[in-house]
Design an enzyme around this catalytic site. Structure first.
Site, mmCIF file in Angstrom:
data_model
loop_
_atom_site.group_PDB
_atom_site.id
_atom_site.type_symbol
_atom_site.label_atom_id
_atom_site.label_comp_id
_atom_site.label_asym_id
_atom_site.label_seq_id
_atom_site.Cartn_x
_atom_site.Cartn_y
_atom_site.Cartn_z
ATOM 1 C CG ASP A 124 -35.413 60.147 -15.620
ATOM 2 O OD1 ASP A 124 -35.724 59.255 -16.422
ATOM 3 O OD2 ASP A 124 -35.538 60.032 -14.396
ATOM 4 C CE LYS A 138 -29.676 58.096 -20.447
ATOM 5 N NZ LYS A 138 -30.308 58.745 -19.301
ATOM 6 N N GLY A 168 -36.452 54.874 -19.998
ATOM 7 C CA GLY A 168 -37.540 55.456 -20.788
ATOM 8 C C GLY A 168 -36.958 56.596 -21.590
ATOM 9 C CG HIS A 169 -33.782 56.368 -23.577
ATOM 10 N ND1 HIS A 169 -32.665 55.712 -24.014
ATOM 11 C CD2 HIS A 169 -33.617 56.531 -22.234
ATOM 12 C CE1 HIS A 169 -31.864 55.499 -22.980
ATOM 13 N NE2 HIS A 169 -32.423 55.971 -21.899
ATOM 14 C CD GLN A 174 -30.981 52.486 -16.291
ATOM 15 O OE1 GLN A 174 -30.008 51.818 -16.602
ATOM 16 N NE2 GLN A 174 -32.158 52.269 -16.822
#
Ligand code: IMP
Length: 430
Positions: free
Chosen positions: A13, A16, A40-41, A223
């Protein structure tokens, strides 16, 4: 540089997605090399917010070819949802633009059920997984009974899915959880195979050819370093190598390309973590709320995948230094600097203390962080809103000093700083 690896320096988080988006403007390929839809990007372009779990963030740039590498675990259902979302937003996800490694592993509903049942069994000692079936899918890979994308092309695929569900049901029953209907899952995966067939490729060949031709490949880590299966805060980690060397094995690239790679570590200006596990610089109450936000804004600290409130704390320079070493990072991209505006002073953890002794390196990595007490350096804060700042020189002097100290601790330069969620809110520092 032909290979650019973007990895998280903390517990995921870090932002990225938006840093990949920045680099993708100059790249030809964007490739994910680990994890699955636990990631989750987020990329914000004008009033559009893209939340991507599986497809590399670079896909938003029209000239990019997006690759899902062999190191990934792929849930076809999530992939289809994401492809539909992208299509609706006018972004092409044709088989020419989206390629999936034949050697990536599949995540099935049985893996998800096992993930949840195993977490329930761990009770209070749970890992706080995302429940996406990541651990069980990688377990099947390691025990050599996994289902790979290539298996979708085989005539006996449905039979194999049935055997996998039956096997998983035996474990689910032992864990006191209900099993799944093999026929339903088989049918679901039969349909998925038809849809995915044109996307399955030997992505290692394609990436190799691209690099040989001087094209730029962005490897997008999911991650962060501290969630790496080998180098993270074990056992409170994910099940893949999240660190930069994982980009080589997770994409099928050799050490020759590593020699010229640029490795960008993405680090949030403070520290966050979701799920269980040690967090020495964690803060609570009003201070935590101040860093986390209330959840009203999409950029507040609530999980993109699970919606869980993230734990928050001061930046941990000891763990950052560790991340630089394990990844071979050449530079840093610092995100969310704007969130630190308005503090009179800031705390930066520069060492740990245990039994009266000071540590700047950890004797056994970060697995056992609970035993250390953070040692803080106090730095002046700044009150100015930095969200409209577009050059390094116009950042408040105290913000520059904070970033300089961070670079000093890390031993590598800060090259990019994000000051807000928008694509343009990035300050570059050469
Ligand atoms: P899993 O990857 O779902 O097995 O979860 C293992 C640990 O990694 C849990 O603490 C999760 O909260 C954490 N985790 C997994 N993916 C992410 C991510 O993308 N960002 C932050 N934490 C993550």
């Amino acid at each position: 540089m032909p290979l650019q690896v973007i990895v998280g320096a903390q517990w995921g988080d870090e932002g990225k997605g938006r840093i990949v988006d920045w680099f993708a403007a100059q790249a030809d390929f964007s490739a994910r090399f680990n994890g699955g839809d636990n990631a989750g990007h987020t990329v914000t372009v004008g009033d559009r917010i893209f939340k991507l779990h599986l497809v590399p963030s670079g896909i938003i740039h029209p000239r990019i070819v997006a690759i899902l590498g062999n190191g990934m675990v792929v849930n076809p259902g999530t992939l289809f949802e994401e492809m539909d979302m992208l299509r609706q937003a006018g972004i092409s996800v044709s088989p020419e633009r989206l390629r999936i490694s034949y050697a990536a592993h599949l995540i099935t509903p049985a893996h998800q059920a096992l993930d949840k049942a195993l977490e329930a069994q761990r009770g209070k000692g749970n890992i706080g997984t995302t429940g996406r079936g990541i651990g069980p899918a990688y377990t099947d890979k390691a025990t050599r009974r996994g289902l790979r994308l290539a298996d979708m092309l085989a005539p006996d695929f449905c039979e194999r899915v049935g055997d996998h569900v039956a096997e998983a049901n035996r474990t689910l029953n032992m864990l006191g959880a209900s099993g799944l209907d093999p026929a339903t899952v088989c049918e679901q995966f039969r349909q998925a195979a038809i849809r995915l067939k044109p996307y399955i490729a030997d992505t290692t060949l394609e990436l190799h050819a691209a690099l040989q031709a001087g094209k730029t490949v962005l490897a997008e880590g999911a991650q962060g370093t501290l969630l790496d299966i080998d180098f993270g805060t074990y056992p409170f980690v994910t099940s893949s190598n999240t660190t930069a060397p994982g980009a080589l094995t997770g994409l099928g690239l050799g050490l020759d390309v590593a020699r010229q790679a640029r490795v960008v570590g993405v680090v949030k200006a403070f520290q966050t973590r979701v799920g269980s596990g040690p967090f020495p610089t964690e803060v609570f109450d009003d201070l935590a709320l101040r860093l986390r936000g209330t959840g009203e804004n999409p950029w507040d600290e609530y999980g993109t995948t699970t919606g869980r409130p993230r734990r928050v704390g001061w930046l941990d320079g000891v763990l950052l230094k560790y991340a630089i070493r394990i990844n071979g990072m050449s530079e840093l991209a610092v995100t969310k600097l704007d969130i630190l505006s308005g503090f009179d002073s800031l705390q930066l953890c520069t060492a740990y203390r245990r039994d009266g002794k000071l540590f700047t390196d950890l004797p056994f990595g970060p697995a056992d962080l609970g035993r250390y007490e953070p040692v803080y350096e106090k730095l002046p804060g700044w009150l100015e809103d930095v969200s409209a700042v577009d050059t390094w020189a116009s950042l408040p002097p105290a913000a520059q000093a904070y970033l300089d100290r961070l670079a000093d601790l890390a031993g590598v330069p800060v090259r990019l700083v994000s000051v807000g969620p928008e694509r343009e809110q990035v300050v570059s520092h050469q």
